[in-house]
Design an enzyme around this catalytic site. Structure first.
Site, PDB file in Angstrom:
ATOM      1  N   ASP A  72       0.821  -1.213  -0.089  1.00  0.00           N
ATOM      2  CA  ASP A  72      -0.135  -0.088   0.026  1.00  0.00           C
ATOM      3  C   ASP A  72       0.810   1.131  -0.188  1.00  0.00           C
ATOM      4  O   ASP A  72       1.586   1.630   0.914  1.00  0.00           O
ATOM      5  CB  ASP A  72      -0.712   0.022   1.164  1.00  0.00           C
ATOM      6  N   SER A 122      -7.242   4.099  -1.180  1.00  0.00           N
ATOM      7  CA  SER A 122      -6.919   2.800  -1.418  1.00  0.00           C
ATOM      8  C   SER A 122      -8.282   1.886  -1.574  1.00  0.00           C
ATOM      9  O   SER A 122      -8.088   0.798  -1.938  1.00  0.00           O
ATOM     10  CB  SER A 122      -6.230   1.976  -0.123  1.00  0.00           C
ATOM     11  N   THR A 185      -7.853  -1.890   1.640  1.00  0.00           N
ATOM     12  CA  THR A 185      -7.668  -2.962   0.818  1.00  0.00           C
ATOM     13  C   THR A 185      -8.111  -4.343   0.930  1.00  0.00           C
ATOM     14  O   THR A 185      -8.725  -4.909   0.007  1.00  0.00           O
ATOM     15  CB  THR A 185      -6.008  -2.854   0.656  1.00  0.00           C
ATOM     16  N   GLU A 249      -4.773  -7.880  24.661  1.00  0.00           N
ATOM     17  CA  GLU A 249      -3.909  -7.185  25.060  1.00  0.00           C
ATOM     18  C   GLU A 249      -4.600  -5.846  25.928  1.00  0.00           C
ATOM     19  O   GLU A 249      -4.030  -4.724  26.174  1.00  0.00           O
ATOM     20  CB  GLU A 249      -3.297  -6.416  23.862  1.00  0.00           C
ATOM     21  N   ASP A 384      -1.077  -0.060  -4.937  1.00  0.00           N
ATOM     22  CA  ASP A 384      -2.299   0.504  -5.277  1.00  0.00           C
ATOM     23  C   ASP A 384      -2.154   2.212  -5.668  1.00  0.00           C
ATOM     24  O   ASP A 384      -2.794   2.466  -6.486  1.00  0.00           O
ATOM     25  CB  ASP A 384      -3.331   0.379  -4.037  1.00  0.00           C
ATOM     26  N   HIS A 456      -1.301  10.860  -0.520  1.00  0.00           N
ATOM     27  CA  HIS A 456      -1.090  10.211  -1.690  1.00  0.00           C
ATOM     28  C   HIS A 456      -0.444  10.907  -2.945  1.00  0.00           C
ATOM     29  O   HIS A 456      -0.655  12.013  -3.052  1.00  0.00           O
ATOM     30  CB  HIS A 456      -2.179   9.379  -2.197  1.00  0.00           C
TER      31      HIS A 456
END
Length: 496
Positions: A72, A122, A185, A249, A384, A456
């Protein structure tokens, strides 16, 4: 006269060409003898590569298996920087290094824009690769007749995904990601959503729920194509647990409908296995479906994985386990593997973490290549979209890629080889930079335009491929073409 003159000329040309074709062709050895630099190492390397390329043959037999790797946000500059860093981590200059997937014989460039976006996200890009159709940014596996956020026509706009298709034709399937398994994705493989951000029911407004919107996590559990997805590994536990339930956790779930989707999945698949840590993953039996969610949100960056509280496997380890389990099904498989945190490192303006996750991605591709046969498995390694990362500075060969450039600014200040066009690294004091500080894993590369999160990039990204159908990748193609090559290669196996 005019026609006779031109016929005579044409006859002379044909005679001359015939004479040329009768001459003995010069062999590469003959040509090399005439080149003074024929003994130069670079020349010899070029000749060796030429001979290798001449021997390559397209694999036109059907693909039994298909593996789609998506790093990605890993654009061309990111890949170049990764190549150099990986080489330098091995004690070399770096520039001459070759990454695992760069050995693949076939290559193309992918145009990443969406139908409504010059620079994509994405969700739209994953939809293109996994359905064969370009769509709007922000939506998942629906066509662009649907406006983002509008769930009223989801059914009519839904597209068949590669995961759904593979299940329907009898293949085993798997999804592996270092991001939340409900993130854009991986979600494009199994969900149909008017907004990528509808990961859990807490993300839906009452109006959206009334309009028929279904959150992505619940869609994963409801997936009903074929025998269901065999392997699911990634992060994102919080979207599967009620808000009053703590995970391994100590992190609370965030579902407001009180559904415990992990228990629902285990009820649906009585032979299935669920794991929350690497230790639990190693104890899972070899048969039955697998759901492994290693973190409440995204998995740790590779650079931080060793200190993770719960203990997480690497992307290569997850990939290897996925392949082993899918191969045991004996019916061919489709596997989607995402290195999701490359993107997050770049958004943070932190090239160190982005590229270390890139190294984990390259290792995962290498593992997949070693575990499969090139003659029956199509492997595609791509991205992507890109980011605004740039590489500059006239540095000498071997200069640390995470270090300072050789030249200085007009004010006499040092600057880094890698920088971003925008992002959180803008405006910081850069007068006293040194190689140690800029090479630290928490350092944020300089940026031109100040933004809380780097954006991006819109340029093309690379597609690397090997195996059946890989030869169909060449030139510059639309991103949705990737689906069509995968579908063509895999469908042949089912109908021969």
């Amino acid at each position: 006269m005019f026609l006779r003159r031109h016929l005579t000329l044409w006859t002379a040309v044909v005679t001359a060409l015939s004479a040329c074709t009768s001459l003995p062709p010069q062999t590469p050895a003959t040509l090399s003898q005439a080149v003074k630099q024929s003994q130069n190492d670079w020349y010899q390397q070029g000749q060796a590569l030429l001979r290798t390329k001449q021997q390559q043959k397209a694999i036109t037999t059907p693909a039994r298996n298909v593996i789609l790797f998506i790093a990605d946000g890993h654009g061309i500059t990111s890949n170049t920087a990764l190549r150099i860093l990986d080489g330098q981590r091995q004690g070399n200059n770096g520039e001459e290094h070759v990454l695992s997937y760069e050995h693949f014989p076939h290559l193309a460039l992918s145009k990443t824009y969406s139908t409504d976006a010059q620079t994509p996200d994405s969700a739209g890009t994953a939809t293109a690769m996994l359905t064969g159709v370009k769509t709007r940014a922000g939506v998942l596996s629906v066509d662009d007749s649907l406006k983002r956020g509008d769930c009223s026509a989801i059914k009519q706009a839904s597209l068949t995904t590669a995961i759904e298709l593979a299940e329907e034709i009898g293949m085993a399937t798997g999804i592996v990601s270092t991001a939340r398994i409900t993130h854009a994705t991986p979600a494009a493989g199994y969900a149909h959503s008017a907004d990528r951000n509808m990961e859990g029911d807490a993300d839906l407004t009452p109006g959206q729920q009334q309009a028929g919107c279904r959150d992505i996590a619940s869609q994963l559990v409801a997936f009903s194509h074929g025998n269901g997805i065999e392997v699911l590994m990634g992060g994102g536990r919080k979207n599967f647990l009620p808000h009053n339930v703590m995970d391994a956790e100590g992190q609370p779930g965030r579902r407001e409908d009180n559904r415990h989707l992990i228990n629902e999945w285990l009820t649906k698949y009585p032979d299935g296995h669920y794991a929350q840590t690497n230790d639990e993953l190693l104890e899972v039996g070899p048969d039955g479906k697998l759901l492994a969610l290693f973190s409440a949100s995204h998995m740790a960056y590779e650079a931080d994985r060793a200190s993770d509280v719960g203990g997480e496997p690497s992307l290569a380890q997850m990939t290897a386990m996925a392949i082993e389990r899918l191969q045991r099904q004996g019916k061919g498989f489709f596997l989607l593997v995402e290195a999701g945190r490359v993107d997050h490192g770049h958004h943070a303006g932190n090239a160190y973490r982005a590229l270390e996750d890139g190294r984990a991605y390259a290792a995962a591709v290498a593992k997949a290549a070693a575990m499969t046969d090139e003659q029956d498995t199509l492997i595609i390694a791509t991205a992507d979209h890109s980011h605004t990362l740039t590489m500059a500075g006239y540095s000498e060969r071997g200069n640390p890629i995470l270090g300072l450039a050789a030249s200085r600014s007009a004010q006499g200040h040092p600057y880094t080889t890698l920088s971003y066009a925008n992002g959180p690294g803008a405006g910081s004091d850069r007068e006293h930079l040194d190689h140690d500080s800029v090479g630290h894993r928490d350092f944020k590369q300089p940026a031109l335009v100040p933004l809380a999160s780097e954006t991006h990039g819109g340029e093309d990204v690379a597609i690397y491929a090997r195996g059946p159908g890989a030869w169909l990748f060449s030139g510059t193609v639309e991103q949705n073409y990737i689906f069509h090559v995968m579908h063509h290669a895999a469908q042949l196996q089912r109908h021969r």
